[in-house]
Write a protein that holds these residues in place. Sequence first.
Motif, mmCIF file in Angstrom:
data_model
loop_
_atom_site.group_PDB
_atom_site.id
_atom_site.type_symbol
_atom_site.label_atom_id
_atom_site.label_comp_id
_atom_site.label_asym_id
_atom_site.label_seq_id
_atom_site.Cartn_x
_atom_site.Cartn_y
_atom_site.Cartn_z
ATOM 1 N N TYR A 33 0.847 -1.195 0.000
ATOM 2 C CA TYR A 33 0.000 0.000 0.000
ATOM 3 C C TYR A 33 0.884 1.248 0.000
ATOM 4 O O TYR A 33 2.002 1.240 0.541
ATOM 5 C CB TYR A 33 -0.900 -0.002 1.236
ATOM 6 C CG TYR A 33 -1.928 1.112 1.256
ATOM 7 C CD1 TYR A 33 -3.073 1.028 0.478
ATOM 8 C CD2 TYR A 33 -1.722 2.250 2.028
ATOM 9 C CE1 TYR A 33 -4.021 2.044 0.495
ATOM 10 C CE2 TYR A 33 -2.655 3.275 2.045
ATOM 11 C CZ TYR A 33 -3.799 3.168 1.267
ATOM 12 O OH TYR A 33 -4.720 4.184 1.275
ATOM 13 N N THR A 34 0.412 2.318 -0.605
ATOM 14 C CA THR A 34 1.152 3.573 -0.631
ATOM 15 C C THR A 34 0.341 4.671 0.041
ATOM 16 O O THR A 34 -0.869 4.771 -0.148
ATOM 17 C CB THR A 34 1.477 3.996 -2.078
ATOM 18 O OG1 THR A 34 0.264 4.022 -2.849
ATOM 19 C CG2 THR A 34 2.461 3.030 -2.716
ATOM 20 N N LEU A 35 1.024 5.465 0.848
ATOM 21 C CA LEU A 35 0.388 6.574 1.554
ATOM 22 C C LEU A 35 0.519 7.849 0.726
ATOM 23 O O LEU A 35 1.627 8.217 0.309
ATOM 24 C CB LEU A 35 1.030 6.776 2.923
ATOM 25 C CG LEU A 35 0.799 5.675 3.959
ATOM 26 C CD1 LEU A 35 1.653 5.916 5.195
ATOM 27 C CD2 LEU A 35 -0.671 5.589 4.346
ATOM 28 N N THR A 36 -0.606 8.532 0.512
ATOM 29 C CA THR A 36 -0.616 9.759 -0.259
ATOM 30 C C THR A 36 -1.224 10.891 0.562
ATOM 31 O O THR A 36 -1.631 10.694 1.716
ATOM 32 C CB THR A 36 -1.422 9.580 -1.556
ATOM 33 O OG1 THR A 36 -2.791 9.334 -1.205
ATOM 34 C CG2 THR A 36 -0.893 8.406 -2.377
ATOM 35 N N VAL A 77 -3.425 11.441 4.351
ATOM 36 C CA VAL A 77 -3.157 12.461 5.364
ATOM 37 C C VAL A 77 -4.438 13.198 5.712
ATOM 38 O O VAL A 77 -4.753 13.439 6.886
ATOM 39 C CB VAL A 77 -2.076 13.446 4.871
ATOM 40 C CG1 VAL A 77 -1.851 14.551 5.907
ATOM 41 C CG2 VAL A 77 -0.769 12.715 4.594
ATOM 42 N N GLN A 78 -5.213 13.550 4.690
ATOM 43 C CA GLN A 78 -6.477 14.257 4.926
ATOM 44 C C GLN A 78 -7.482 13.379 5.652
ATOM 45 O O GLN A 78 -8.213 13.853 6.527
ATOM 46 C CB GLN A 78 -7.035 14.738 3.588
ATOM 47 C CG GLN A 78 -6.168 15.784 2.898
ATOM 48 C CD GLN A 78 -6.609 16.063 1.470
ATOM 49 O OE1 GLN A 78 -7.474 15.375 0.918
ATOM 50 N NE2 GLN A 78 -5.996 17.071 0.849
ATOM 51 N N THR A 79 -7.502 12.084 5.322
ATOM 52 C CA THR A 79 -8.436 11.159 5.974
ATOM 53 C C THR A 79 -8.132 11.048 7.462
ATOM 54 O O THR A 79 -9.036 11.130 8.302
ATOM 55 C CB THR A 79 -8.355 9.767 5.323
ATOM 56 O OG1 THR A 79 -8.717 9.874 3.949
ATOM 57 C CG2 THR A 79 -9.284 8.787 6.024
ATOM 58 N N ALA A 101 -1.596 15.597 11.560
ATOM 59 C CA ALA A 101 -1.135 14.404 10.846
ATOM 60 C C ALA A 101 -0.028 14.859 9.908
ATOM 61 O O ALA A 101 -0.279 15.622 8.958
ATOM 62 C CB ALA A 101 -2.277 13.744 10.084
ATOM 63 N N TYR A 102 1.195 14.422 10.179
ATOM 64 C CA TYR A 102 2.361 14.944 9.464
ATOM 65 C C TYR A 102 3.001 13.840 8.623
ATOM 66 O O TYR A 102 3.648 12.929 9.164
ATOM 67 C CB TYR A 102 3.376 15.500 10.460
ATOM 68 C CG TYR A 102 2.773 16.540 11.385
ATOM 69 C CD1 TYR A 102 2.479 17.814 10.933
ATOM 70 C CD2 TYR A 102 2.483 16.214 12.714
ATOM 71 C CE1 TYR A 102 1.907 18.761 11.781
ATOM 72 C CE2 TYR A 102 1.912 17.151 13.559
ATOM 73 C CZ TYR A 102 1.625 18.423 13.088
ATOM 74 O OH TYR A 102 1.059 19.350 13.925
ATOM 75 N N ASP A 155 -9.777 0.367 11.343
ATOM 76 C CA ASP A 155 -11.068 0.113 10.706
ATOM 77 C C ASP A 155 -11.089 0.629 9.266
ATOM 78 O O ASP A 155 -11.690 0.012 8.377
ATOM 79 C CB ASP A 155 -12.190 0.789 11.502
ATOM 80 C CG ASP A 155 -12.474 0.088 12.829
ATOM 81 O OD1 ASP A 155 -12.054 -1.078 12.971
ATOM 82 O OD2 ASP A 155 -13.107 0.710 13.705
ATOM 83 N N VAL A 156 -10.429 1.750 9.023
ATOM 84 C CA VAL A 156 -10.417 2.345 7.682
ATOM 85 C C VAL A 156 -9.453 1.609 6.753
ATOM 86 O O VAL A 156 -9.779 1.318 5.598
ATOM 87 C CB VAL A 156 -10.041 3.845 7.759
ATOM 88 C CG1 VAL A 156 -9.838 4.417 6.351
ATOM 89 C CG2 VAL A 156 -11.119 4.626 8.496
#
Length: 401
Positions: free
Chosen positions: A69-72, A76-78, A88-89, A237-238
């Motif tokens: 998985y990749t974090l975008t 961060v907004q979620t 959230a940094y 959960d997300v």
Amino acid sequence: MNPLDAFMYAIEALRDRKVRSALTIIGIMIGPAAIVGITSLTGGYGAQISSQLLKLGTNTILVTPSGGYTLTQRDVQTISSMPGVVGAYPFYDVPAYINTPAGREAVDVIAINLQGLVGTLPGLQLQSGSLPPPTEAAEAVLGYYVANPQNSRMPRYGVGGVITINVATPQGVVSRSFLVSGVFQEVGPTFIADLDQSIFLQLPAGRELTGSPYYSGILVHVSSSGLINATETRIKDVYGNDVQVLSTQMGISVANTIIGFLNMLLASAAGVSFLVAFVGVTTTMYTSVVERTREIGVLKALGFTNRDVVLMFLAESVVMGAAGGLAGIALGVGVSYALADLMPILGGRLAVGALGRVSPVVSLPIVAATFLASIAIGLVAGLVPALRAARMDPVAALRYE
């Protein structure tokens, strides 16, 4: 015969058999020394680990990608929109190296909003200089050991100096130079990274350096430590198994669980020595009874009761147990401090050695329980020989050769 007279008599009896008594006491010492030494040392490491983790604050969560998985920026907004999250940094964590006269020195390059990072981690404080502006991509803040290397052949860096790093990319090794705007104080090992061996950049510099829109992780700052578990649950959960979630509280809990298990395992092994001590005291007391058969006969002829004889021999075994317990506790404390000095040398910067020199934590309840166990060993081990002495027929005892 009162108990005080019995104990004085026991001490005289032990003095008459110095070598045997000393060997028996040494046998008793091993168990208390092992238990106190082990628990004191592991207690010190537990306290050190907790102290290091608490430098990251009790309301910090680290989110890293898992399983491809990749974090975008959308992630961060979620996470930022979740209840209780005050920051959230996203960050880039890039392995790099510095060329020095002593050879290549490995460093971590961490690109993140530095103002948010310092506000989230209470243990991360500037020693000198200042943080670069959030949009500045040409300045860096150095971890303590990057600026102050332990190897004297390596260069030192101060505020206003220039540091050049080398990063391996698919296009080859990229070299970038940064102006040193600040130096952080020493932090110690953390579950985020080795912050003392890191170079910190603002987030735009990391994006330029990597050329990637995908983050290495997200540092989450929660408004209250009481919301940590709920926030971790929401993130899981997300994202399910797409991310790994680790908090300071979880790290402390895991460390305490591991140390508690080690304590139980090692203390159980050390407890075997109590069985050996029990056998040693029993053997010594049986030998003492046999050697003093005529003495027992004389005492009974003079009017000593069976209770008096039992009390005399029990006092002797209890004195050995108490002496062995006290000596073992003192030895265990000394050994724990000696090992605390040796561990950083033997361990280097790996495992426990990475924590540096710790101060052993001597637990008074464990010391008290160990001392009482030593007395109990002496009492129980001497009971059967004492009863045998009390049941001797005085006439037969006087005739014993």
